[in-house]
Design a protein around this motif. Structure first.
Motif, PDB file in Angstrom:
ATOM      1  N   THR A 260       5.384   8.173  -0.274  1.00 38.16           N
ATOM      2  CA  THR A 260       6.428   8.229  -1.307  1.00 38.16           C
ATOM      3  C   THR A 260       6.995   9.631  -1.503  1.00 38.16           C
ATOM      4  O   THR A 260       7.845   9.828  -2.375  1.00 38.16           O
ATOM      5  CB  THR A 260       5.892   7.705  -2.649  1.00 38.16           C
ATOM      6  OG1 THR A 260       4.691   8.418  -2.994  1.00 38.16           O
ATOM      7  CG2 THR A 260       5.571   6.217  -2.574  1.00 38.16           C
TER       8      THR A 260
ATOM      9  N   ARG B  98       0.840  -1.209   0.000  1.00 39.36           N
ATOM     10  CA  ARG B  98       0.000   0.000   0.000  1.00 39.36           C
ATOM     11  C   ARG B  98       0.869   1.250   0.000  1.00 39.36           C
ATOM     12  O   ARG B  98       0.544   2.246  -0.646  1.00 39.36           O
ATOM     13  CB  ARG B  98      -0.933  -0.001   1.214  1.00 39.36           C
ATOM     14  CG  ARG B  98      -2.073  -0.989   1.139  1.00 39.36           C
ATOM     15  CD  ARG B  98      -3.198  -0.651   2.121  1.00 39.36           C
ATOM     16  NE  ARG B  98      -2.755  -0.624   3.506  1.00 39.36           N
ATOM     17  CZ  ARG B  98      -2.739  -1.686   4.317  1.00 39.36           C
ATOM     18  NH1 ARG B  98      -3.132  -2.872   3.863  1.00 39.36           N
ATOM     19  NH2 ARG B  98      -2.356  -1.575   5.572  1.00 39.36           N
TER      20      ARG B  98
ATOM     21  N   THR C  27       3.724   1.747  -1.376  1.00 34.27           N
ATOM     22  CA  THR C  27       4.341   2.053  -2.672  1.00 34.27           C
ATOM     23  C   THR C  27       3.431   2.880  -3.568  1.00 34.27           C
ATOM     24  O   THR C  27       3.911   3.534  -4.494  1.00 34.27           O
ATOM     25  CB  THR C  27       4.740   0.764  -3.416  1.00 34.27           C
ATOM     26  OG1 THR C  27       3.565   0.002  -3.712  1.00 34.27           O
ATOM     27  CG2 THR C  27       5.703  -0.077  -2.589  1.00 34.27           C
ATOM     28  N   THR C  28       2.131   2.886  -3.300  1.00 37.10           N
ATOM     29  CA  THR C  28       1.187   3.658  -4.116  1.00 37.10           C
ATOM     30  C   THR C  28       0.597   4.843  -3.347  1.00 37.10           C
ATOM     31  O   THR C  28      -0.329   5.484  -3.830  1.00 37.10           O
ATOM     32  CB  THR C  28       0.045   2.754  -4.613  1.00 37.10           C
ATOM     33  OG1 THR C  28      -0.665   2.200  -3.493  1.00 37.10           O
ATOM     34  CG2 THR C  28       0.591   1.613  -5.464  1.00 37.10           C
ATOM     35  N   SER C  29       1.142   5.116  -2.168  1.00 33.36           N
ATOM     36  CA  SER C  29       0.636   6.204  -1.341  1.00 33.36           C
ATOM     37  C   SER C  29       1.434   7.480  -1.584  1.00 33.36           C
ATOM     38  O   SER C  29       2.668   7.491  -1.446  1.00 33.36           O
ATOM     39  CB  SER C  29       0.735   5.819   0.141  1.00 33.36           C
ATOM     40  OG  SER C  29       0.635   6.949   0.975  1.00 33.36           O
TER      41      SER C  29
END
Length: 244
Positions: A62, A54, A56-58
């Motif tokens: 990031t 989760r 890595t797409t937040s």
């Protein structure tokens, strides 16, 4: 006297030291903790891995926060998420790592060391093992009647060394559906490679802030707190399980 720096260039994220001259500062201590039924181990490992994925797409995870910390990072063994970060008066932090399966990428991680000590809990699910390597023998904790199992140990030659250079690699196998702890002293070599789809690490860095200042780094980045002992990532054949 202050401890000496380990890095030549503090912020280099791919600093490589000559394997011919390297000597470990200590030995890794490994403690088997518990083995689970497969369904329980799978649920635990998947729950931890989901947190990292989760992140890595937040957008929040990031990008740098007010302290300049980027919580979602990438390392050779897998994606990592800084679950808990250091703050004034508390120098430690905690990462979760979601391992890559070396057979999927046909790549092993490199032997490396860190600028600060580490504590890692390796966790595996079904059909998954973690091969741990070091240039020094492992010390394995066994308390009779308490420690649940003894991990397999073996030696081989470290691949990819310069011509005429032989270094022994000491190996330990974390079996499926288990938790195994490892205490890693500062400046001590190690490598982790997951063979199988279900492997995570819960890693505590008890001197994160100290090592950043000691090495004169500009921020908290795991890659910059790592010193490698090889130039390139080797193929998976060099870190798979031995026959038998």
């Amino acid at each position: 006297m202050p401890e000496p720096r380990l890095k030549h260039t503090a912020d280099d994220e791919n600093e490589v030291h000559d394997i011919r001259d390297f000597a470990d500062a200590g030995r890794n201590v490994v403690t088997p903790v518990v083995r689970f039924p497969a369904e329980i181990a799978l649920a635990v490992v998947q729950a931890f891995a989901a947190i990292v994925r989760r992140a890595t797409t937040s957008a929040a995870a990031t990008t740098a926060d007010a302290d300049g910390v980027v919580r979602s990072q990438t390392f050779e063994e897998g994606d990592v998420y800084m679950l808990e970060k250091p703050f004034d008066g508390y120098v430690a932090d905690r990462y979760l790592m979601d391992f890559y399966d070396v057979t999927e990428r046909d790549l092993c991680s490199r032997m490396h060391l860190h600028t600060g000590l580490r504590f890692v809990r390796m966790m595996t699910g079904p059909d998954t093992r973690i091969r741990v390597g070091s240039l020094s023998p492992f010390e394995v904790t066994h308390v009779e009647g308490v420690t649940p199992f003894r991990p397999d140990l073996f030696r081989d030659d470290l691949p990819g060394t310069p011509p005429g250079v032989r270094r022994v690699r000491y190996n330990l196998i974390v079996p499926p559906n288990s938790f195994v702890d490892m205490q890693i002293p500062r400046g001590t070599s190690h490598q982790f490679n997951a063979i199988g789809p279900h492997a995570v690490i819960d890693s505590v860095h008890p001197e994160e802030s100290i090592e950043v200042f000691r090495e004169r780094m500009s921020g908290y980045r795991m890659m910059a707190q790592t010193v490698f002992l090889a130039e390139d990532l080797p193929p998976a054949a060099e870190c798979l399980l031995p026959p038998g």
